[in-house]
Design an enzyme around this catalytic site. Structure first.
Site, PDB file in Angstrom:
ATOM      1  N   ARG A 212       0.847  -1.193   0.000  1.00  0.00           N
ATOM      2  CA  ARG A 212       0.000   0.000   0.000  1.00  0.00           C
ATOM      3  C   ARG A 212       0.880   1.240   0.000  1.00  0.00           C
ATOM      4  O   ARG A 212       1.646   1.452   0.952  1.00  0.00           O
ATOM      5  CB  ARG A 212      -0.898   0.024   1.240  1.00  0.00           C
ATOM      6  CG  ARG A 212      -1.787  -1.202   1.409  1.00  0.00           C
ATOM      7  CD  ARG A 212      -3.099  -1.031   0.682  1.00  0.00           C
ATOM      8  NE  ARG A 212      -3.852  -2.265   0.571  1.00  0.00           N
ATOM      9  CZ  ARG A 212      -4.942  -2.553   1.272  1.00  0.00           C
ATOM     10  NH1 ARG A 212      -5.385  -1.699   2.166  1.00  0.00           N
ATOM     11  NH2 ARG A 212      -5.599  -3.670   1.070  1.00  0.00           N
ATOM     12  N   GLU A 214       0.694   4.201   0.919  1.00  0.00           N
ATOM     13  CA  GLU A 214       0.045   5.223   1.742  1.00  0.00           C
ATOM     14  C   GLU A 214       1.098   5.860   2.630  1.00  0.00           C
ATOM     15  O   GLU A 214       1.829   5.154   3.315  1.00  0.00           O
ATOM     16  CB  GLU A 214      -1.011   4.582   2.646  1.00  0.00           C
ATOM     17  CG  GLU A 214      -2.167   3.961   1.892  1.00  0.00           C
ATOM     18  CD  GLU A 214      -3.006   3.047   2.788  1.00  0.00           C
ATOM     19  OE1 GLU A 214      -4.114   3.442   3.134  1.00  0.00           O
ATOM     20  OE2 GLU A 214      -2.535   1.949   3.127  1.00  0.00           O
ATOM     21  N   ARG A 220      -0.214   1.573  13.244  1.00  0.00           N
ATOM     22  CA  ARG A 220      -0.854   0.387  12.674  1.00  0.00           C
ATOM     23  C   ARG A 220      -0.848   0.324  11.157  1.00  0.00           C
ATOM     24  O   ARG A 220      -1.564  -0.468  10.563  1.00  0.00           O
ATOM     25  CB  ARG A 220      -2.274   0.295  13.186  1.00  0.00           C
ATOM     26  CG  ARG A 220      -3.091   1.543  12.922  1.00  0.00           C
ATOM     27  CD  ARG A 220      -4.409   1.339  13.569  1.00  0.00           C
ATOM     28  NE  ARG A 220      -5.317   2.422  13.295  1.00  0.00           N
ATOM     29  CZ  ARG A 220      -6.614   2.300  13.420  1.00  0.00           C
ATOM     30  NH1 ARG A 220      -7.138   1.150  13.762  1.00  0.00           N
ATOM     31  NH2 ARG A 220      -7.397   3.306  13.185  1.00  0.00           N
ATOM     32  N   HIS A 221      -0.080   1.199  10.525  1.00  0.00           N
ATOM     33  CA  HIS A 221       0.015   1.162   9.067  1.00  0.00           C
ATOM     34  C   HIS A 221       1.434   0.890   8.609  1.00  0.00           C
ATOM     35  O   HIS A 221       2.387   1.473   9.119  1.00  0.00           O
ATOM     36  CB  HIS A 221      -0.432   2.499   8.461  1.00  0.00           C
ATOM     37  CG  HIS A 221      -1.900   2.695   8.496  1.00  0.00           C
ATOM     38  ND1 HIS A 221      -2.530   3.339   9.535  1.00  0.00           N
ATOM     39  CD2 HIS A 221      -2.872   2.310   7.633  1.00  0.00           C
ATOM     40  CE1 HIS A 221      -3.839   3.348   9.295  1.00  0.00           C
ATOM     41  NE2 HIS A 221      -4.074   2.729   8.158  1.00  0.00           N
ATOM     42  N   GLU A 358      -9.070  -2.112  13.906  1.00  0.00           N
ATOM     43  CA  GLU A 358      -9.588  -2.900  12.781  1.00  0.00           C
ATOM     44  C   GLU A 358      -8.543  -3.926  12.376  1.00  0.00           C
ATOM     45  O   GLU A 358      -7.426  -3.571  12.037  1.00  0.00           O
ATOM     46  CB  GLU A 358      -9.876  -1.976  11.587  1.00  0.00           C
ATOM     47  CG  GLU A 358     -10.312  -2.753  10.348  1.00  0.00           C
ATOM     48  CD  GLU A 358     -10.101  -1.998   9.038  1.00  0.00           C
ATOM     49  OE1 GLU A 358     -10.373  -0.786   8.992  1.00  0.00           O
ATOM     50  OE2 GLU A 358      -9.641  -2.636   8.073  1.00  0.00           O
ATOM     51  N   SER A 361     -11.428  -6.454   7.114  1.00  0.00           N
ATOM     52  CA  SER A 361     -12.560  -5.898   6.381  1.00  0.00           C
ATOM     53  C   SER A 361     -13.063  -6.961   5.421  1.00  0.00           C
ATOM     54  O   SER A 361     -12.262  -7.693   4.844  1.00  0.00           O
ATOM     55  CB  SER A 361     -12.146  -4.683   5.548  1.00  0.00           C
ATOM     56  OG  SER A 361     -11.894  -3.582   6.373  1.00  0.00           O
ATOM     57  N   ARG A 409      -1.481  -7.107  12.179  1.00  0.00           N
ATOM     58  CA  ARG A 409      -2.418  -6.507  13.142  1.00  0.00           C
ATOM     59  C   ARG A 409      -3.023  -7.554  14.064  1.00  0.00           C
ATOM     60  O   ARG A 409      -3.269  -7.281  15.234  1.00  0.00           O
ATOM     61  CB  ARG A 409      -3.533  -5.770  12.406  1.00  0.00           C
ATOM     62  CG  ARG A 409      -3.038  -4.473  11.803  1.00  0.00           C
ATOM     63  CD  ARG A 409      -4.160  -3.465  11.744  1.00  0.00           C
ATOM     64  NE  ARG A 409      -3.787  -2.360  10.882  1.00  0.00           N
ATOM     65  CZ  ARG A 409      -4.657  -1.548  10.321  1.00  0.00           C
ATOM     66  NH1 ARG A 409      -5.951  -1.725  10.508  1.00  0.00           N
ATOM     67  NH2 ARG A 409      -4.238  -0.552   9.572  1.00  0.00           N
TER      68      ARG A 409
HETATM   69  O1  4AD Z   1      -9.415  -3.055   4.888  1.00  0.00           O
HETATM   70  P1  4AD Z   1      -8.582  -3.483   3.717  1.00  0.00           P
HETATM   71  O2  4AD Z   1      -8.014  -2.410   2.862  1.00  0.00           O
HETATM   72  O3  4AD Z   1      -9.493  -4.468   2.874  1.00  0.00           O
HETATM   73  C1  4AD Z   1      -9.092  -5.181   1.755  1.00  0.00           C
HETATM   74  O4  4AD Z   1      -7.968  -5.217   1.346  1.00  0.00           O
HETATM   75  C2  4AD Z   1     -10.175  -6.019   1.143  1.00  0.00           C
HETATM   76  N1  4AD Z   1      -9.715  -6.597  -0.139  1.00  0.00           N
HETATM   77  C3  4AD Z   1     -10.522  -7.140   2.074  1.00  0.00           C
HETATM   78  C4  4AD Z   1     -11.679  -7.922   1.597  1.00  0.00           C
HETATM   79  O5  4AD Z   1     -11.580  -9.104   1.390  1.00  0.00           O
HETATM   80  N2  4AD Z   1     -12.783  -7.252   1.414  1.00  0.00           N
HETATM   81  O6  4AD Z   1      -7.403  -4.399   4.256  1.00  0.00           O
HETATM   82  C5  4AD Z   1      -7.677  -5.575   4.972  1.00  0.00           C
HETATM   83  C6  4AD Z   1      -6.907  -5.616   6.291  1.00  0.00           C
HETATM   84  C7  4AD Z   1      -7.223  -4.497   7.262  1.00  0.00           C
HETATM   85  O7  4AD Z   1      -8.340  -4.778   8.051  1.00  0.00           O
HETATM   86  C8  4AD Z   1      -5.950  -4.464   8.094  1.00  0.00           C
HETATM   87  O8  4AD Z   1      -5.956  -5.494   9.065  1.00  0.00           O
HETATM   88  C9  4AD Z   1      -4.897  -4.779   7.070  1.00  0.00           C
HETATM   89  O9  4AD Z   1      -5.535  -5.471   6.020  1.00  0.00           O
HETATM   90  N3  4AD Z   1      -4.280  -3.545   6.544  1.00  0.00           N
HETATM   91  C10 4AD Z   1      -3.073  -3.076   6.898  1.00  0.00           C
HETATM   92  N4  4AD Z   1      -2.161  -3.531   7.767  1.00  0.00           N
HETATM   93  C11 4AD Z   1      -1.017  -2.837   7.907  1.00  0.00           C
HETATM   94  N5  4AD Z   1      -0.737  -1.716   7.212  1.00  0.00           N
HETATM   95  C12 4AD Z   1      -1.625  -1.201   6.315  1.00  0.00           C
HETATM   96  N6  4AD Z   1      -1.327  -0.107   5.623  1.00  0.00           N
HETATM   97  C13 4AD Z   1      -2.860  -1.901   6.139  1.00  0.00           C
HETATM   98  N7  4AD Z   1      -3.935  -1.695   5.348  1.00  0.00           N
HETATM   99  C14 4AD Z   1      -4.780  -2.710   5.604  1.00  0.00           C
HETATM  100 MG    MG Z   2     -10.548  -1.891   6.005  1.00  0.00          MG
END
Ligand code: 4AD
Ligand code: MG
Length: 435
Positions: A212, A214, A220-221, A358, A361, A409
């Protein structure tokens, strides 16, 4: 002579053993020398006496440096005064690999070294049984979750990390120069897991890297994390997905209590095995949050503080460390989610919060091609530009749903670590590129 592991020394009292490991601590007195040795299974006091130890070995201890790798031949004996209840009397000691001194960081339990410096020298940092315990628990989580999916009919897949498709709204893509053409590091296996539900497997999961781009500098990111993704076909409703996740955490926590008991004890964490995970719609959560003076607009998602507070409320009210928040506004969720029939402003989506954060998702996906196309257009995306995604729904696709967790996480919240970086061996964030 065969090597004995430190954890097994108690079964070899009063017989000669060979132990190998790293020098954790040294105390040199003139007639007696103490050396604490550590291997992957624990640490142990070893003692050299001028009268009993080979003289060259006794003298060698004077020159030893901390974290050198040594091999000791000696005899484990009972000793009520040592914190191990036993100690090993050294007969002979051999140096296998000398560590340079001074060490760049202090890796003992007393250490005050900041996380950044520890990460710079992570291989020394993990030479500490508490730090290792974090990664042993993480390793167990992967094993237990893999078994859980396996037992529930899921096929473990590996999807490409070099891709042309990005679908997570809000999550930015890293561009890669692929033979002078642009490609991207996968921001989720979303499309591929749906593809192979449609590809006849019905149930698939993947544990792999997710990228990502970001620029968030939070606790937590990360820019690279390990995703635990699954997708299941022939569901009657998104609640089938919630139920599977509930069972996954019941299995995870109860199995960890058996298989990682020692590590959990070392890290001082205890969890009650979850039963039913409370479910709140986002609107219900927002109403509860007004009691904490938090207010949100109707199309707003919870922020980090809201997640923390709603977890507190749920813990008080229901005694649960977990809570599902469901029915997020269509406006904040990706186009591939199925809208709720009764209220088209929300999707059949959910987040799972674990101790305030979180960790997951998920949703039921839109599998009807015409609706899928309409929803893409509604979000300003061109469905014609995603022919591989569209194909999933063209030749017979069952209703399906799934979710994605961050392994980092899960580990972080399970072990109640403040910073996600504690749960990742070599984290990547907007400023950390090494080691
Ligand atoms: O919430 P996210 O963005 O959802 C998806 O990627 C969907 N495709 C999931 C689905 O099947 N609908 O990311 C899923 C999870 C988050 O809840 C979090 O636990 C983790 O991935 N996550 C990260 N962990 C660490 N650093 C980051 N930048 C994260 N972004 C998401
Ligand atoms: Mg999410």
């Amino acid at each position: 002579m065969k090597r004995t592991l430190i954890k097994d020394l108690k079964q070899h009292l009063n017989t000669e053993v060979l132990i190998q490991g790293w020098v954790q601590e040294l105390r040199n007195l003139s007639k007696i020398k103490f050396l604490i040795l550590r291997d992957r299974t624990g640490d142990m006091q070893t003692v050299a006496f001028k009268s009993e130890t080979e003289i060259s070995s006794f003298e060698l201890i004077n020159e030893l440096t901390k974290e050198s790798v040594v091999e000791i031949v000696g005899i484990p004996k009972e000793n009520r005064e040592s914190r191990w209840g036993i100690e090993v009397g050294i007969k002979k000691i051999t140096v296998i690999s000398t560590a340079a001194a001074p060490l760049p960081i202090d890796n003992t339990d007393k250490s005050q070294t900041n996380l950044d410096k520890r990460l710079d020298h992570r291989l020394l940092d993990t030479r500490n049984l508490h730090k290792q315990a974090i990664f042993k628990v993480r390793s167990k989580i992967v094993k237990i979750v893999t078994n859980f999916f396996d037992q529930n009919g899921f096929t473990n897949i590996n999807s490409p990390k070099l891709t042309k498709i990005g679908v997570e709204s809000g999550a930015e893509l890293f561009e890669v120069n692929y033979f002078d053409r642009p490609m991207y590091l996968a921001q989720s296996p979303q499309v591929y897991k749906q593809m192979f539900v449609g590809g006849g497997f019905e149930r698939v999961f993947e544990i792999g890297p997710v990228f990502r781009a970001e620029k968030s500098n939070t606790m937590r990111h990360l820019t690279e994390f390990t995703g635990v993704d699954f997708e299941m076909g022939f569901i009657s409703d998104y609640t089938d997905v919630l139920e599977l996740i509930e069972n996954m955490f019941i299995d995870l926590i109860s199995t960890l209590q058996k298989e990682a008991a020692e590590e959990l004890k070392l890290l001082n964490v205890e969890h009650r095995i979850p039963t039913k995970i409370p479910r709140l719609t986002l609107d219900e959560a927002k109403k509860l949050l007004t009691s904490k003076d938090k207010r949100y607009g109707s199309d707003e998602d919870l922020d980090a503080e809201g997640e923390r507070l709603i977890s507190e409320i749920v813990k008080e009210k229901f005694g649960s460390e977990f809570v599902f928040i469901t029915h997020f506004p269509w406006k904040v969720k990706p186009f591939y989610q199925m809208k709720d029939e009764k209220n088209k402003n929300v999707t059949k989506s959910f987040d799972l919060l674990f101790n305030g954060v979180e960790i997951c998702s998920g949703s039921q996906r839109e599998h009807r091609l015409d609706v899928w196309r309409k929803q893409a257009a509604e979000k300003g995306l061109d469905p014609e530009a995603m022919p591989e995604y569209a194909e999933i729904f063209m030749y017979g696709c069952p209703p399906h749903g799934g979710a994605g967790f961050g392994l980092d996480r899960i580990t972080q919240r399970l072990l109640l670590l403040n910073n996600i970086r504690e749960a990742v061996l070599l984290p990547r964030d907007p400023v950390r590129e090494k080691p």
